[in-house]
Design a protein around this motif. Structure first.
Motif, mmCIF file in Angstrom:
data_model
loop_
_atom_site.group_PDB
_atom_site.id
_atom_site.type_symbol
_atom_site.label_atom_id
_atom_site.label_comp_id
_atom_site.label_asym_id
_atom_site.label_seq_id
_atom_site.Cartn_x
_atom_site.Cartn_y
_atom_site.Cartn_z
ATOM 1 N N LEU A 145 0.840 -1.203 0.000
ATOM 2 C CA LEU A 145 0.000 0.000 0.000
ATOM 3 C C LEU A 145 0.873 1.250 0.000
ATOM 4 O O LEU A 145 2.018 1.206 0.480
ATOM 5 N N PHE A 146 0.330 2.371 -0.490
ATOM 6 C CA PHE A 146 1.171 3.578 -0.582
ATOM 7 C C PHE A 146 1.615 4.064 0.790
ATOM 8 O O PHE A 146 2.667 4.689 0.918
ATOM 9 N N ILE A 147 0.865 3.730 1.842
ATOM 10 C CA ILE A 147 1.280 4.151 3.198
ATOM 11 C C ILE A 147 2.567 3.436 3.628
ATOM 12 O O ILE A 147 3.230 3.876 4.567
ATOM 13 N N ASP A 148 2.925 2.341 2.938
ATOM 14 C CA ASP A 148 4.172 1.632 3.270
ATOM 15 C C ASP A 148 5.409 2.469 2.949
ATOM 16 O O ASP A 148 6.505 2.166 3.418
ATOM 17 N N TYR A 149 5.226 3.513 2.095
ATOM 18 C CA TYR A 149 6.360 4.370 1.722
ATOM 19 C C TYR A 149 6.482 5.583 2.645
ATOM 20 O O TYR A 149 7.387 6.392 2.475
ATOM 21 N N LEU A 150 5.548 5.710 3.590
ATOM 22 C CA LEU A 150 5.576 6.853 4.512
ATOM 23 C C LEU A 150 6.386 6.495 5.761
ATOM 24 O O LEU A 150 6.770 5.341 5.959
ATOM 25 N N SER A 151 6.616 7.487 6.615
ATOM 26 C CA SER A 151 7.322 7.224 7.878
ATOM 27 C C SER A 151 6.465 6.292 8.740
ATOM 28 O O SER A 151 5.233 6.245 8.590
ATOM 29 N N LYS A 152 7.121 5.588 9.658
ATOM 30 C CA LYS A 152 6.389 4.676 10.558
ATOM 31 C C LYS A 152 5.353 5.461 11.365
ATOM 32 O O LYS A 152 4.240 4.984 11.593
#
Ligand code: K1U
Ligand code: ZN
Length: 183
Positions: A145-152
């Motif tokens: 998912l695109f949220i996997d590329y965001l900070s933890k």
């Protein structure tokens, strides 16, 4: 044709790896028709089959501007064969993570090999929104998912918000059953 329910975070089906399509038949066309109807109704510019609960490598897309005629595109078994070193940033959204948008950095250009509805092979070299959307949708076929590329920190905040919403609406957060290949 019918709209189908869109699978929403934190549904574990969004983390499934989709299966390769091997049958280019009427059932596949019916799935694609329903995916377009669901995508246009949402509205969205892309959709992967797992987002309607079908774990197959099928992607629909329409990047036509609002006042232009529709330009539906179908990608079966799409795979990235080349990525540029140059990166690009786009504010992405996801129909499975409603009303959340965030900038994501990805390769600016990609080559993608895919099959059409007749099983014929094609390769497209993409940049701009097509490159972004293809990578976003191919990620869905791999459970990414695109949220996997965001900070933890950002990802944890999104997960917390959607887990809470699922609890309130009573949405089932059930384990993924064995694949049935049900279209
Ligand atoms: O895969 C999806 O969840 C669909 C997603 C595709 C996408 C959007 C932006 C960057 C990458 C991939 C969406 O369509 S979100 C909705 C959206 O972007 C949109 C909706 C209506 C008009 C214009 C855009
Ligand atoms: Zn998405």
């Amino acid at each position: 044709m019918a709209t189908r329910d869109i699978v929403i975070l934190p549904d574990p089906r969004l983390r499934q790896t989709s299966e390769t399509v091997t049958a280019f038949d009427a059932k596949l066309r019916a799935l694609v028709d329903d995916m377009f109807e669901t995508m246009y109704a949402a509205p969205g510019i892309g959709l992967a089959a797992i987002q309607v609960g079908v774990p197959l490598r099928v992607v629909t897309m329409d990047l036509a501007r609002k006042d232009d005629p529709p330009a539906p595109q179908v990608f079966i078994n799409p795979q990235v064969t080349w990525v540029s070193e140059e990166k690009g940033t786009y504010e992405e959204g996801c129909l499975s993570i409603p009303e959340y948008y965030e900038e994501v950095e990805r390769p600016a250009q990609v080559k993608v090999r895919y099959l059409d509805l007749d099983g014929k092979q094609h390769e497209v070299e993409a940049d701009g929104l097509l490159a972004t959307c293809l990578q976003h949708e191919i990620d869905h076929t791999n459970g990414v998912l695109f949220i996997d590329y965001l900070s933890k920190l950002k990802r944890d905040m999104v997960m917390k918000k959607f887990k809470k919403a699922a609890k309130q609406t009573g949405a089932a957060v059930r384990p993924v059953p064995n694949p049935t290949h049900e279209l």
